[in-house]
Design an enzyme around this catalytic site. Structure first.
Site, PDB file in Angstrom:
ATOM      1  N   LYS A 184      47.014 114.625  64.775  1.00  0.00           N
ATOM      2  CA  LYS A 184      45.638 115.121  64.784  1.00  0.00           C
ATOM      3  C   LYS A 184      45.481 116.202  65.862  1.00  0.00           C
ATOM      4  O   LYS A 184      46.413 116.492  66.607  1.00  0.00           O
ATOM      5  CB  LYS A 184      44.656 113.961  64.987  1.00  0.00           C
TER       6      LYS A 184
HETATM    7  C1  LIG Z   1      44.210 109.648  60.702  1.00  0.00           C
HETATM    8  C2  LIG Z   1      42.994 109.253  59.920  1.00  0.00           C
HETATM    9  C3  LIG Z   1      42.386 108.006  60.071  1.00  0.00           C
HETATM   10  C4  LIG Z   1      42.982 106.884  60.863  1.00  0.00           C
HETATM   11  O1  LIG Z   1      43.246 107.184  62.159  1.00  0.00           O
HETATM   12  P1  LIG Z   1      44.367 106.341  62.979  1.00  0.00           P
HETATM   13  O2  LIG Z   1      44.205 106.829  64.372  1.00  0.00           O
HETATM   14  O3  LIG Z   1      45.698 106.702  62.383  1.00  0.00           O
HETATM   15  O4  LIG Z   1      44.045 104.903  62.813  1.00  0.00           O
HETATM   16  C5  LIG Z   1      41.215 107.767  59.380  1.00  0.00           C
HETATM   17  N1  LIG Z   1      40.676 108.689  58.568  1.00  0.00           N
HETATM   18  C6  LIG Z   1      41.253 109.892  58.384  1.00  0.00           C
HETATM   19  C7  LIG Z   1      40.602 110.882  57.480  1.00  0.00           C
HETATM   20  C8  LIG Z   1      42.448 110.200  59.028  1.00  0.00           C
HETATM   21  O5  LIG Z   1      43.031 111.387  58.816  1.00  0.00           O
END
Ligand SMILES: *Cc1c(COP(=O)(O)O)cnc(C)c1O
Length: 380
Positions: A184
């Protein structure tokens, strides 16, 4: 000589990040304490929200947000099938029912008209997703929420640093959630956050993060010694460590540079691919400044698999975001059918994400462009 494998996403950690983590490792608090409050204050400030509650990951952030919104058995939450499964899974975890509404074909975010058509007396919330970093149509969704007395949760795992009509992501919905996973835009290893302007929603998210445990004297049902606490609601241990918060604070300082570099790379891809007869690209809506997390192209359903394999073979880390959630076996078993959301269903079989991360060089991007063009040429 073969070039190194180029992943679709990767963290950017520099010496300033490392120094901050080391500083906290040598301090008194590895979890709880001043780093958590500092990261929360800086995050809330950067994203235009009154409160930020940092948690163990983005999935926990969604869980906390739904708990804060008092989503429970008998409720429906309208969401998009074009997301990571956690957005819907945490609705199921609350004992509630996800209802999938279709997306718009251009932004691949929830279509407010489809959302409106899906509202029933059981609807409690709308969970929008800022697909690829492009904010959903928040004004229309907030308007629907007001009209029908619902809450809007914006899963902004992709879009931290983005803006919508001059306002930052984090200030648009009743509750906004982030993920700080390494792919991210900013990372804490694992991590996430819930943002809100509403102090009651923030308090409920905080309680849920920490076992439902309350120490604040004004909230206790009886007065005892200063050791006294109460568990007043069900909660979990979803705390983020101080070590991670130190990394988060350092990464947050770098957020504008990350978003800027991602934007430049996306523009480079756009120039190369815009006129390609076999590619369909994402566009952004007027007034929206996306913080691009993904560069997703769309090809013919029958072309995707060969293109994917070829790119991997050539060292290009393509990915699919996402298999439609209502096509996953868990949801099929619960009776969902992806053909009920035809635009998302079609897109989910066409989409391919290409490498996009701030540490990519122009030459890396050009290599991706070359390989995609070659692959499409060879496939005829
Ligand atoms: C990455 C992601 C999540 C979950 O996040 P984590 O930190 O991996 O638990 C939820 N929603 C979206 C759209 C994502 O891209």
């Amino acid at each position: 000589m073969t070039a190194a494998f180029l992943p679709y996403g990767r963290q950017s950690i520099d010496d300033s990040d490392v120094a901050e983590v080391v500083r906290v490792l040598r301090s008194d608090y590895l979890t709880t304490g001043p780093e958590i409050e500092a990261f929360e204050a800086e995050l809330a400030q950067a994203c235009g929200a009154r409160h930020a509650v940092v948690v163990a990951n983005g999935t926990a952030a969604l869980h906390c947000a739904y708990a804060a919104a008092a989503v429970t058995a008998g409720h429906e939450v309208i969401t998009t099938p074009l997301t990571f499964s956690a957005t819907a899974n945490m609705v199921v975890a609350m004992g509630a029912t996800p209802v999938f509404a279709d997306v718009r074909d251009d932004t691949l975010c929830l279509d407010p008209d489809r959302v409106a058509a899906a509202i029933t007396p059981r609807t409690r919330a709308i969970a929008a997703v800022d697909y690829a970093g492009h904010p959903a149509e928040m004004d229309r969704l907030m308007g629907l929420a007001k009209e029908h007395d619902l809450l809007v949760i914006e899963d902004a795992a992709h879009s931290i640093g983005g803006r919508y009509k001059q306002r930052p992501v984090g200030s648009l919905a009743h509750l906004t959630t982030f993920s700080f996973h390494p792919v991210k835009t900013i990372t804490t290893g694992e991590g996430g956050a819930v943002l809100t302007d509403d102090s009651r929603l923030a308090e409920r998210a905080r309680d849920f993060r920490n076992h439902g445990l309350v120490r604040d004297k004004q909230r206790l049902s009886r007065q005892e010694g200063s050791w006294y606490y109460e568990v007043q609601s069900l909660g979990f241990n979803y705390r983020l460590t101080a070590i991670q918060c130190a990394l988060g604070r350092s990464q947050l300082k770098r957020l504008p540079a990350f978003v800027a570099r991602r934007t430049v790379l996306v523009e480079r891809y756009h120039r190369a691919f815009a006129a390609h007869p076999r590619l369909k690209l994402m566009t952004s809506a007027p007034g929206v400044e996306p913080a691009w997390h993904l560069f997703a192209i769309r090809v013919k359903v029958e072309d995707r698999s060969a293109l994917f394999d070829r790119l991997i073979q050539r060292g290009i880390g393509a990915q699919v975001h996402y298999i439609a959630v209502n096509d996953l076996p868990l949801y099929r078993r619960l009776g969902y059918d992806p053909t009920s959301t035809p635009i998302a269903w079609q897109a989910s079989r066409q989409l391919l994400s290409l490498p996009l991360f701030p540490g990519m060089s122009d030459a890396d991007a050009d290599r991706v462009i070359f390989e995609v063009q070659e692959a499409l040429r060879d496939e005829g």
